[in-house]
Write a protein that holds these residues in place. Structure first.
Motif, short mmCIF file in Angstrom:
data_model
loop_
_atom_site.label_atom_id
_atom_site.label_comp_id
_atom_site.label_asym_id
_atom_site.label_seq_id
_atom_site.Cartn_x
_atom_site.Cartn_y
_atom_site.Cartn_z
N GLU A 79 9.59 -18.08 0.70
CA GLU A 79 10.06 -18.45 2.03
C GLU A 79 11.56 -18.70 2.04
N ALA A 80 12.09 -19.14 0.91
CA ALA A 80 13.52 -19.44 0.83
C ALA A 80 14.38 -18.19 0.64
N ASN A 81 13.78 -17.09 0.24
CA ASN A 81 14.54 -15.86 -0.02
C ASN A 81 14.30 -14.84 1.08
N PRO A 82 15.19 -14.73 2.06
CA PRO A 82 14.94 -13.84 3.20
C PRO A 82 14.91 -12.35 2.83
N ASN A 83 15.39 -12.00 1.62
CA ASN A 83 15.39 -10.59 1.24
C ASN A 83 14.03 -10.09 0.78
N LEU A 84 13.18 -11.01 0.38
CA LEU A 84 11.94 -10.59 -0.26
C LEU A 84 10.88 -10.17 0.75
N VAL A 85 10.18 -9.10 0.41
CA VAL A 85 9.01 -8.70 1.20
C VAL A 85 7.85 -8.46 0.24
N ILE A 86 6.66 -8.29 0.83
CA ILE A 86 5.46 -8.09 0.02
C ILE A 86 5.14 -6.61 -0.09
N ARG A 87 4.80 -6.21 -1.30
CA ARG A 87 4.32 -4.84 -1.52
C ARG A 87 2.81 -4.92 -1.68
N THR A 88 2.09 -4.21 -0.82
CA THR A 88 0.62 -4.25 -0.87
C THR A 88 0.10 -3.22 -1.86
N GLN A 89 -1.20 -3.26 -2.08
CA GLN A 89 -1.84 -2.24 -2.94
C GLN A 89 -1.94 -0.90 -2.24
N GLN A 90 -1.96 -0.94 -0.91
CA GLN A 90 -2.27 0.28 -0.15
C GLN A 90 -1.18 1.34 -0.31
N LEU A 91 -1.62 2.59 -0.32
CA LEU A 91 -0.68 3.71 -0.45
C LEU A 91 -0.50 4.37 0.90
N ASN A 92 0.73 4.86 1.16
CA ASN A 92 0.94 5.62 2.38
C ASN A 92 0.63 7.10 2.12
N GLU A 93 0.93 7.96 3.10
CA GLU A 93 0.52 9.37 2.95
C GLU A 93 1.29 10.09 1.85
N ASN A 94 2.46 9.52 1.45
CA ASN A 94 3.19 10.11 0.32
C ASN A 94 2.83 9.48 -1.01
N ASP A 95 1.74 8.71 -1.04
CA ASP A 95 1.28 8.03 -2.24
C ASP A 95 2.30 7.05 -2.79
N GLN A 96 3.01 6.38 -1.88
CA GLN A 96 3.86 5.27 -2.31
C GLN A 96 3.24 3.99 -1.78
N LYS A 97 3.46 2.89 -2.51
CA LYS A 97 2.91 1.61 -2.06
C LYS A 97 3.57 1.19 -0.74
N ILE A 98 2.78 0.61 0.17
CA ILE A 98 3.31 0.20 1.46
C ILE A 98 3.92 -1.20 1.35
#
Lengths: 127, 326
Positions: B207-226
């Motif tokens: 919460e203190a680091n505004p740059n961070l986001v979550i990478r989920t397990q799910q893959l998009n259509e290009n087979d990269q993690k969402i």
């Protein structure tokens, strides 16, 4: 097996070796080239190979094909299947090339079905 | 029905024993039968790996992002180079083995000894490499959190796109919590080692680091993690239940739980084959030095262990493809 009983041709006679030792090094060079090619493809992952082909990426089909090619040369030249009688050759190879693709086919088809069920079902798995 | 006639000589030739219709000795043929059954075992493992992978085809971990280590290159992203090197080592030890077999056909004891030694060294390097690979896999690198549904959430710096380690961004919160051991308290209750940072610390740091986001397990259509947006990430982090560091048989920081299980099981089973291959090679190596096969008049035993050794190499070619390339 006598020492001179080796068949010294690979690629259907395209490449003939003078001795068994020479053939071994030749096969090593071939296997190394194939492996290097695979690793290069795996690192670069060219865009045009990422399209779907028979419900899998073309790149993955290439990897599987090259793996079978490597397996062929390991079995035929390192394990000397090439020099065995056809009876022994068939007894070893036929059960494998019949059973393994069959097993792969039924299980992967089933897995794809389960995937569809999990995706289209009303139960959420992502929580 | 036609009458078939046999001469007495034929009779003894066919039924009297001593025929070799496959032109292979008993030992060699049994080695081949073992290899066929072992090949079916390995293919069953690999196919069940394929089963799980196709079942979770939209959320399976990407091997390139899991196996990124190379010895002496810390922090360098080197996907696959190390396993490629291991593959070369194993193929090369296969070559020295077949050279030993060839030298055995020519009854050259010194050459057989030398090539067997090289084979043993190659096999030992391979087993060592696999142990190193395992230790990296078990230790993990960035850490992750797990939700109630068993989904792994990893952390990414949204600006650089690079993975962020939970140990780097977690804010330290003083806590009295220590690992409960069976020696203090009820003797039949203990727990696994605590993670280096607690869930509360990871949450606060996130919460203190505004740059961070979550990478989920799910893959998009290009087979990269969402990757989720920052707002969605802040919502998602509330679902976290556990901190996961590295891998064990229950959970791993890379994604689907089955991924680590199959990794341990299949590469472990293969590693066990390599290890027993090395042991058998050592035994045969000493027999060669002692001149056992010289006295016996042939080096067929070297050929038989050679078959086994090549088979181990053959299996690795498939494991390499299905675990690291595909």
């Amino acid at each position: 097996m006598a020492a001179d009983a080796h068949k010294l041709e690979i690629f259907r006679g395209l490449l003939k070796f003078k001795s068994n030792v020479q053939k071994i090094w030749g096969v090593l060079i071939f296997l190394s080239i194939v492996t290097t090619f695979e690793v290069a493809l795996g690192i670069i992952r060219p865009e045009f190979l990422l399209q779907d082909f028979l419900s899998m990426k073309l790149l993955n089909w290439i990897f599987i094909l090259l793996t079978i090619v490597k397996a062929y040369y390991i079995a035929w030249d390192f394990m000397h299947i090439r020099d065995e009688r056809s009876g022994l050759k068939n007894a070893i190879v036929l059960p494998l090339i019949i059973l393994i693709p069959y097993l792969a086919f039924i299980l992967i088809l089933e897995a794809d079905y389960i995937f569809e069920v999990m995706r289209n079902g009303i139960v959420s798995w992502n929580f | 029905m036609e009458v078939t006639t046999h001469s007495a000589a034929d009779e003894t030739q066919v039924w009297g024993g001593g025929n070799k219709p496959l032109n292979a000795s008993y030992g060699k043929m049994m080695m081949w039968f073992f290899i066929v059954s072992d090949a079916l075992t390995f293919s069953a493992f690999l196919v069940s790996y394929g089963f799980s992978r196709f079942k979770f085809i939209d959320s399976w971990p990407i091997a390139d992002q899991v196996f990124t280590h190379f010895p002496f290159l810390h922090g360098v992203d080197a996907p696959m180079y190390y396993v490629a090197l291991m593959t070369f080592i194993l193929i090369f030890s296969s070559v020295t083995m077949v050279l030993a077999v060839d030298a055995g056909h020519h009854m050259q004891k010194a050459k057989v000894t030398f090539y067997m030694l090289l084979t043993i060294i190659g096999g030992a390097i391979f087993v060592g490499s696999q142990a190193w690979e395992w230790s990296n896999f078990i230790r993990g690198e960035y850490g992750a959190v797990e939700t109630k549904g068993g989904q792994i959430l990893q952390f990414v710096d949204a600006q650089t796109g690079k993975r962020a380690s939970i140990r780097d961004f977690a804010t330290s919160i003083a806590s009295e919590r220590t690992t409960h051991q069976s020696s203090n308290g009820i003797w039949y209750q203990d727990e696994k080692a605590l993670t280096t940072v607690t869930l509360a610390e990871v949450k606060a740091g996130f919460e203190a680091n505004p740059n961070l986001v979550i990478r989920t397990q799910q893959l998009n259509e290009n087979d990269q993690k969402i990757d989720l947006s920052r707002a969605a990430s802040l919502e998602k982090i509330e679902e976290a239940q556990l901190v996961v560091e590295g891998a064990n048989l229950i959970r791993n920081e890379y994604g689907n739980r089955l991924f680590a299980d199959f990794f341990f099981f299949i590469t472990g089973f293969h590693g066990f084959h390599v290890f027993s291959g090395v042991v058998i090679n050592v035994i045969i190596f000493f027999n060669v030095i002692l001149g056992t096969y010289e006295r016996r008049g042939h080096y067929e035993m070297v050929e038989k262990v050679g078959l086994y050794w090549h088979f181990v190499d053959l299996v690795w070619v498939f494991v390499f493809t299905f675990f690291y390339l595909v």
